[in-house]
Design a protein around this motif. Structure first.
Motif, PDB file in Angstrom:
ATOM      1  N   ASP A 149      24.340 -30.683 -36.101  1.00 44.49           N
ATOM      2  CA  ASP A 149      25.614 -30.763 -36.189  1.00 44.49           C
ATOM      3  C   ASP A 149      26.616 -32.139 -36.099  1.00 44.49           C
ATOM      4  O   ASP A 149      27.485 -32.244 -36.725  1.00 44.49           O
ATOM      5  CB  ASP A 149      26.347 -29.715 -34.895  1.00 44.49           C
ATOM      6  CG  ASP A 149      26.240 -28.463 -35.401  1.00 44.49           C
ATOM      7  OD1 ASP A 149      25.790 -28.023 -36.344  1.00 44.49           O
ATOM      8  OD2 ASP A 149      26.457 -27.530 -34.211  1.00 44.49           O
ATOM      9  N   PHE A 150      25.984 -33.052 -35.308  1.00 41.28           N
ATOM     10  CA  PHE A 150      26.516 -34.265 -35.087  1.00 41.28           C
ATOM     11  C   PHE A 150      26.345 -34.885 -36.572  1.00 41.28           C
ATOM     12  O   PHE A 150      27.491 -35.559 -37.013  1.00 41.28           O
ATOM     13  CB  PHE A 150      25.922 -34.984 -34.065  1.00 41.28           C
ATOM     14  CG  PHE A 150      26.396 -36.350 -33.620  1.00 41.28           C
ATOM     15  CD1 PHE A 150      27.600 -36.505 -32.773  1.00 41.28           C
ATOM     16  CD2 PHE A 150      26.203 -37.693 -34.343  1.00 41.28           C
ATOM     17  CE1 PHE A 150      27.998 -37.637 -32.441  1.00 41.28           C
ATOM     18  CE2 PHE A 150      26.692 -38.702 -34.313  1.00 41.28           C
ATOM     19  CZ  PHE A 150      27.746 -38.613 -32.917  1.00 41.28           C
ATOM     20  N   TYR A 151      25.402 -34.863 -37.320  1.00 34.68           N
ATOM     21  CA  TYR A 151      25.016 -35.679 -38.456  1.00 34.68           C
ATOM     22  C   TYR A 151      26.306 -34.953 -39.499  1.00 34.68           C
ATOM     23  O   TYR A 151      26.974 -35.772 -40.363  1.00 34.68           O
ATOM     24  CB  TYR A 151      23.744 -35.342 -39.089  1.00 34.68           C
ATOM     25  CG  TYR A 151      23.550 -35.694 -40.384  1.00 34.68           C
ATOM     26  CD1 TYR A 151      23.780 -37.135 -40.984  1.00 34.68           C
ATOM     27  CD2 TYR A 151      23.578 -34.746 -41.420  1.00 34.68           C
ATOM     28  CE1 TYR A 151      23.637 -37.408 -42.346  1.00 34.68           C
ATOM     29  CE2 TYR A 151      23.661 -35.103 -42.930  1.00 34.68           C
ATOM     30  CZ  TYR A 151      23.566 -36.474 -43.281  1.00 34.68           C
ATOM     31  OH  TYR A 151      23.449 -36.687 -44.486  1.00 34.68           O
ATOM     32  N   LEU A 152      26.473 -33.803 -39.603  1.00 30.07           N
ATOM     33  CA  LEU A 152      27.180 -33.136 -40.424  1.00 30.07           C
ATOM     34  C   LEU A 152      28.737 -33.398 -40.286  1.00 30.07           C
ATOM     35  O   LEU A 152      29.519 -33.708 -41.371  1.00 30.07           O
ATOM     36  CB  LEU A 152      27.214 -31.553 -40.575  1.00 30.07           C
ATOM     37  CG  LEU A 152      25.680 -31.125 -41.242  1.00 30.07           C
ATOM     38  CD1 LEU A 152      25.762 -29.337 -40.966  1.00 30.07           C
ATOM     39  CD2 LEU A 152      25.920 -31.131 -42.655  1.00 30.07           C
ATOM     40  N   VAL A 153      29.261 -33.590 -39.031  1.00 26.23           N
ATOM     41  CA  VAL A 153      30.666 -34.109 -38.924  1.00 26.23           C
ATOM     42  C   VAL A 153      30.832 -35.528 -39.585  1.00 26.23           C
ATOM     43  O   VAL A 153      31.590 -35.719 -40.015  1.00 26.23           O
ATOM     44  CB  VAL A 153      31.123 -33.902 -37.448  1.00 26.23           C
ATOM     45  CG1 VAL A 153      32.479 -34.497 -37.217  1.00 26.23           C
ATOM     46  CG2 VAL A 153      31.033 -32.605 -36.988  1.00 26.23           C
ATOM     47  N   GLN A 154      29.752 -36.313 -39.033  1.00 24.67           N
ATOM     48  CA  GLN A 154      29.786 -37.914 -39.454  1.00 24.67           C
ATOM     49  C   GLN A 154      29.781 -38.054 -40.909  1.00 24.67           C
ATOM     50  O   GLN A 154      30.453 -38.642 -41.394  1.00 24.67           O
ATOM     51  CB  GLN A 154      28.606 -38.661 -38.916  1.00 24.67           C
ATOM     52  CG  GLN A 154      28.700 -38.412 -37.299  1.00 24.67           C
ATOM     53  CD  GLN A 154      29.819 -39.328 -36.705  1.00 24.67           C
ATOM     54  OE1 GLN A 154      30.149 -40.235 -37.245  1.00 24.67           O
ATOM     55  NE2 GLN A 154      30.005 -38.833 -35.484  1.00 24.67           N
ATOM     56  N   GLU A 155      28.797 -37.205 -41.669  1.00 21.07           N
ATOM     57  CA  GLU A 155      28.668 -37.329 -42.987  1.00 21.07           C
ATOM     58  C   GLU A 155      29.887 -36.607 -43.774  1.00 21.07           C
ATOM     59  O   GLU A 155      30.519 -37.392 -44.723  1.00 21.07           O
ATOM     60  CB  GLU A 155      27.553 -36.672 -43.554  1.00 21.07           C
ATOM     61  CG  GLU A 155      26.964 -37.011 -44.906  1.00 21.07           C
ATOM     62  CD  GLU A 155      26.122 -38.308 -45.082  1.00 21.07           C
ATOM     63  OE1 GLU A 155      27.338 -39.210 -45.369  1.00 21.07           O
ATOM     64  OE2 GLU A 155      25.342 -38.663 -44.872  1.00 21.07           O
ATOM     65  N   LEU A 156      30.466 -35.544 -43.348  1.00 22.29           N
ATOM     66  CA  LEU A 156      31.493 -35.121 -44.083  1.00 22.29           C
ATOM     67  C   LEU A 156      32.709 -35.889 -43.869  1.00 22.29           C
ATOM     68  O   LEU A 156      33.367 -36.153 -44.855  1.00 22.29           O
ATOM     69  CB  LEU A 156      31.676 -33.720 -43.252  1.00 22.29           C
ATOM     70  CG  LEU A 156      33.232 -32.996 -43.684  1.00 22.29           C
ATOM     71  CD1 LEU A 156      33.118 -32.530 -45.380  1.00 22.29           C
ATOM     72  CD2 LEU A 156      33.631 -31.750 -43.118  1.00 22.29           C
ATOM     73  N   PHE A 157      32.952 -36.623 -42.718  1.00 25.91           N
ATOM     74  CA  PHE A 157      34.004 -37.612 -42.810  1.00 25.91           C
ATOM     75  C   PHE A 157      33.824 -38.966 -43.325  1.00 25.91           C
ATOM     76  O   PHE A 157      34.655 -39.968 -43.166  1.00 25.91           O
ATOM     77  CB  PHE A 157      34.575 -37.676 -41.192  1.00 25.91           C
ATOM     78  CG  PHE A 157      35.485 -36.310 -40.988  1.00 25.91           C
ATOM     79  CD1 PHE A 157      36.740 -36.463 -40.834  1.00 25.91           C
ATOM     80  CD2 PHE A 157      35.047 -35.138 -40.382  1.00 25.91           C
ATOM     81  CE1 PHE A 157      37.775 -35.586 -40.549  1.00 25.91           C
ATOM     82  CE2 PHE A 157      35.787 -34.199 -40.140  1.00 25.91           C
ATOM     83  CZ  PHE A 157      37.248 -34.353 -40.027  1.00 25.91           C
ATOM     84  N   LYS A 158      32.477 -39.159 -43.718  1.00 26.77           N
ATOM     85  CA  LYS A 158      32.051 -40.474 -44.142  1.00 26.77           C
ATOM     86  C   LYS A 158      32.554 -41.322 -42.922  1.00 26.77           C
ATOM     87  O   LYS A 158      33.351 -42.596 -43.645  1.00 26.77           O
ATOM     88  CB  LYS A 158      32.581 -40.880 -45.555  1.00 26.77           C
ATOM     89  CG  LYS A 158      31.655 -41.630 -46.089  1.00 26.77           C
ATOM     90  CD  LYS A 158      32.276 -41.723 -47.841  1.00 26.77           C
ATOM     91  CE  LYS A 158      31.279 -42.716 -48.504  1.00 26.77           C
ATOM     92  NZ  LYS A 158      31.717 -42.845 -49.833  1.00 26.77           N
ATOM     93  N   ASN A 159      32.197 -41.318 -41.801  1.00 27.11           N
ATOM     94  CA  ASN A 159      32.885 -42.037 -40.614  1.00 27.11           C
ATOM     95  C   ASN A 159      32.351 -43.459 -40.842  1.00 27.11           C
ATOM     96  O   ASN A 159      31.161 -43.733 -40.878  1.00 27.11           O
ATOM     97  CB  ASN A 159      32.224 -41.302 -39.427  1.00 27.11           C
ATOM     98  CG  ASN A 159      33.171 -42.331 -38.075  1.00 27.11           C
ATOM     99  OD1 ASN A 159      34.047 -42.734 -38.242  1.00 27.11           O
ATOM    100  ND2 ASN A 159      32.437 -41.870 -37.124  1.00 27.11           N
ATOM    101  N   GLN A 160      33.140 -44.302 -40.812  1.00 31.99           N
ATOM    102  CA  GLN A 160      32.923 -45.995 -41.021  1.00 31.99           C
ATOM    103  C   GLN A 160      31.947 -46.280 -39.858  1.00 31.99           C
ATOM    104  O   GLN A 160      31.058 -47.283 -40.134  1.00 31.99           O
ATOM    105  CB  GLN A 160      34.113 -46.658 -41.110  1.00 31.99           C
ATOM    106  CG  GLN A 160      34.044 -48.152 -40.999  1.00 31.99           C
ATOM    107  CD  GLN A 160      33.306 -48.629 -42.014  1.00 31.99           C
ATOM    108  OE1 GLN A 160      33.457 -48.115 -43.205  1.00 31.99           O
ATOM    109  NE2 GLN A 160      32.598 -49.771 -42.101  1.00 31.99           N
TER     110      GLN A 160
END
Length: 432
Positions: free
Chosen positions: A266-277
């Motif tokens: 879940d953590f990965y998907l939020v980070q990847e979806l938002f392309k978090n800098q």
């Protein structure tokens, strides 16, 4: 047996019933969800202090705080508190973020818990004002990781002067309703709250006590607190992280006996979806919790997305990862753990399966919420940009395509379009 933690402290939901002449014009809409949809208003937070301004991020200034323009049960006047600056890069911007510390613990609006420490996030670099809110909201809909930060918007007044729309949120700390773990004087029994943060070496923190380093990555030990933490605690964290890092590096399936797979997914998907800098650099929070064979690293809460979703010009040179466009693999490239985990078939399959579950449900709900909030509260948000006339102007680290957008609604449309296009990219990436 995996360890599944969900601390839903309210990702963001509120209503408006404005009525004070010196504040924004009246409107009456409720957009709650779950048990927290209590029909709140768009509140006004008034902070009074003697000094002309808050000068730095270290010295507390005595203050009184009042919450107005909201439901009666959440109103209060002249609560004693202290205020100081906060943030890293954001502290150097004109609209500055702050940290509040009340003399006595209290709840703010429908946070669902009491605390002394709260943050006032300016979101000045984010001209939609909604990137942090959106990421926290999505995280609050997912049940695999360590919950989501509380988030509410307020009109902020300092010594009677309107400062714009701020987002009230947590201070990241161990506390009932926030990060709920238990410390111990025994390092092998204690649970830990950690932050991956490459800035630790510049903060004057002590390696081997305040933070540890594993494969050149620095991990701050935020809990146990300094008055309890010892070098033995730090040594335990170092060894545990090194063991996990080694197993991830060698793609050892036994690593899932030491990490909570659901939280990592879940953590990965939020980070990847938002392309978090910042996903490979800082603001990556995790806990070590559980005992014996149930001891796991649990990822979360998520934090700090104001320069995510295409809002950082210096991603542009990284063309291999798609730069600041909606395309390109990001978290699974710049974060070493996710890069290696995504090469493991079992983890990648779990990510793809989870993405198929949330793609047209939680992600769609988040996108609808962004549009609803931007439409319903447009006048409040536009008032922020009358106070801070930055539309059409460069604010660090906006790329040119964001600078070129000169309306609040245009900024929101950009964010929604970015996330929609990013979701299409993830469909391709996770199903090939």
């Amino acid at each position: 047996m995996a360890l599944f933690i969900c601390l839903l402290a309210g990702a963001a939901f509120f209503a408006v019933r404005l009525h004070r002449a010196e504040e924004a014009p009246a409107i009456a809409i409720d957009y709650g969800y779950g048990t927290f949809g209590l029909g709140l208003s768009f509140p006004a937070l008034h902070i009074e202090f003697d000094q002309v301004r808050i000068f730095n991020r270290t010295d507390w200034v005595d203050a009184t705080v009042s919450m107005r323009n909201t439901a009666d049960i959440f109103l209060f006047e002249d609560a004693t508190a202290h205020i100081r600056g906060r943030g890293n890069s954001s502290w150097g911007l004109p609209k500055r973020p702050y940290r509040l510390r009340f003399t006595e613990a209290r709840t703010l609006m429908c946070a669902g818990h009491e605390a002394r420490n709260w943050t006032l996030i300016a979101n000045h670099s984010d001209k939609s004002l909604l990137r942090n809110f959106s990421a926290y909201y999505l995280a609050g809909l997912l049940d695999g990781m360590q919950g989501a930060p509380y988030a509410r918007f307020v009109d902020l007044y300092l010594n009677g002067l309107y400062q714009g729309v701020y987002m009230v949120s947590w201070q990241m700390e161990v506390l009932d309703g926030r990060v709920e773990i238990v410390g111990s004087y025994d390092p092998a029994l204690s649970e830990y709250f950690l932050q991956m943060d490459q800035r630790q070496v510049y903060y004057g923190a002590v390696r081997g006590l305040d933070f540890v380093t594993v494969e050149r990555m620095h991990y701050q030990i935020r809990y146990p607190r300094q008055d309890v933490r010892t070098t033995e605690h730090a040594a335990y964290v170092q060894q545990f992280l090194a063991r996990v890092n080694s197993m991830i590096s060698t793609q050892d399936e036994n690593v899932f006996n030491y990490i909570c797979k659901a939280s990592f997914v879940d953590f990965y998907l939020v980070q990847e979806l938002f392309k978090n800098q910042d996903v490979g650099f800082s603001s990556i929070f995790m806990t070590i919790q559980g005992q014996g064979e149930n001891r796991r690293i649990v990822m979360g809460p998520v934090w700090d997305f104001d320069i995510a979703a295409g809002n950082a010009y210096y991603q542009g040179w990284q063309a291999y990862h798609g730069g600041y466009s909606p395309r390109g693999v990001w978290a699974a490239s710049v974060n070493a753990w996710f890069r290696r985990l995504m090469r493991m078939e079992s983890f990648r399959e779990a990510v793809a399966e989870r993405w198929s579950e949330i793609r047209h449900r939680e992600v769609a709900q988040m996108l609808e919420r962004i549009d609803f909030i931007a439409t319903t509260y447009r006048r409040m948000f536009e008032r922020n940009f009358a106070r801070w006339p930055i539309m059409g102007r460069y604010v660090w680290p906006n790329p040119r395509n964001i600078v070129a957008i000169n309306t609040f609604r245009g900024q929101v449309d950009f964010l929604i379009h970015f996330l929609e296009e990013r979701a299409i990219f993830l469909d391709e990436f996770l199903n090939r």
